[in-house]
Motif scaffolding. Structure first.
Motif, PDB file in Angstrom:
ATOM      1  N   GLN A   3      31.448  48.589  48.878  1.00 11.96           N
ATOM      2  CA  GLN A   3      32.179  47.736  49.931  1.00 11.96           C
ATOM      3  C   GLN A   3      33.306  48.001  49.022  1.00 11.96           C
ATOM      4  N   VAL A   5      36.573  47.175  46.591  1.00  9.55           N
ATOM      5  CA  VAL A   5      36.462  45.354  46.398  1.00  9.55           C
ATOM      6  C   VAL A   5      38.189  45.496  45.465  1.00  9.55           C
ATOM      7  N   ASP A   7      40.461  44.026  43.270  1.00 14.04           N
ATOM      8  CA  ASP A   7      40.697  43.601  42.180  1.00 14.04           C
ATOM      9  C   ASP A   7      41.706  42.620  41.600  1.00 14.04           C
ATOM     10  N   THR A  47      42.102  51.503  46.434  1.00 13.89           N
ATOM     11  CA  THR A  47      40.992  50.879  46.694  1.00 13.89           C
ATOM     12  C   THR A  47      41.260  50.878  48.672  1.00 13.89           C
ATOM     13  N   HIS A  80      40.544  31.522  44.901  1.00 13.51           N
ATOM     14  CA  HIS A  80      39.725  32.021  43.464  1.00 13.51           C
ATOM     15  C   HIS A  80      40.210  30.903  41.962  1.00 13.51           C
TER      16      HIS A  80
END
Length: 286
Positions: A3, A5, A7, A47, A80
């Motif tokens: 998968q 990711v 950053d 990505t 986050h």
């Protein structure tokens, strides 16, 4: 297949580009080199498999994929950072300041200085979001102090002044001849400044139509820089956004009321200093 990711560090650089209006200012705000910020963007593009930021003359613009990524990045970073704060509790004396995108580059440095003036050594975190979500964050306790557009939230807070608003467009821009409507660029609904722009023109008998909108301020600036329309922007900084100039060919707009709100239990001295910093910024000259 693994998968992909996204950053976290790269996402933070991307939102800084959106908030600051370009790579150079973003790098300065993050205390990074401009090349580091560029590398972060390239990492995200690799990505996703598509470009997110494009050069446009002396400035930059977000691609449609980039605008969507900025919107999602804000949500990812908010969750986050809150998780880190709650689960690790490693930040010590930290104050989280929230601001709308409008004039955030002016509000946040002043609020930071005010807070650190009464709490030397404390860390200051930022959250940039829509007014209603900032109020919700303050009431939840995840933001300590927030400044926002009063009429864009259900909670009035403490009045701290009016945010000056000025029309901006590309240099030399002119609206189409009447009776064609004035083309506007604005943040998508709900947005109090968008409503203020439309209502002001209507009150003066000027027809208008929104020809471009975006979910955040950087997207509005990108669209306005193409020259397709005029945008109503906060006017408290020393210079207009890159690629845009004040436009005085439309009716002037009265400042929009701003409020500040502190979470329950916040340090009174910190709150007083932060509120006064906002009042000083918004206090009319003379």
């Amino acid at each position: 297949m693994p998968q992909p990711v996204l950053d976290i560090v790269a996402l933070r650089s991307l939102t800084a580009i959106a908030d600051c209006g370009g790579f150079h200012r973003a790098a300065h705000s993050l205390a990074l080199s401009q090349s580091a910020v560029s590398q972060h963007v390239r990492r995200l593009e690799k990505t996703l498999g598509s470009p997110v930021v494009e050069r446009e003359g002396r400035g930059t613009r977000f691609t449609p994929e980039g605008r969507l990524l900025v919107e999602q990045a804000r949500r990812i970073l908010a969750v986050h950072d809150e998780a880190v704060r709650v689960l690790l509790d490693t930040e010590g004396d930290t104050v989280t300041i929230g601001s709308t995108e409008h004039a955030a580059d002016q509000f946040l440095p002043r609020l930071t200085a005010a807070v650190q003036g009464v709490r030397p050594g404390c860390r200051v975190r930022f959250r940039i979001d829509r007014s209603a979500r900032l109020v919700e964050a303050v009431e939840r306790g995840s933001v300590d102090v927030a400044v926002y557009v009063t009429e864009a939230a259900a909670t009035e807070g403490t009045p701290v002044g009016g945010l000056p608003l000025t029309w901006h467009a590309t240099p030399g821009w002119a609206p189409p001849p009447a009776p064609a409507p004035v083309p506007l660029v604005a943040i998508e609904d709900p947005c109090a400044i968008r409503r203020r722009a439309i209502a002001t023109l209507a009150a003066h008998g000027v027809a208008a139509t929104v020809v471009g909108d975006a979910g955040y301020l950087a997207g509005v600036l990108d669209v306005a820089r193409t020259g397709v329309g005029v945008a109503l922007l906060a006017a408290v900084g020393p210079a207009p956004p890159d690629g845009l100039s004040p436009y005085d060919g439309l009716p002037s707009v009265t400042p929009i009321p701003m409020s500040a709100l502190a979470r329950p239990g916040a340090d009174p001295e910190t709150v007083a200093a932060a509120f006064e910093a906002v009042r000083n910024l918004l206090r009319p000259a003379g």
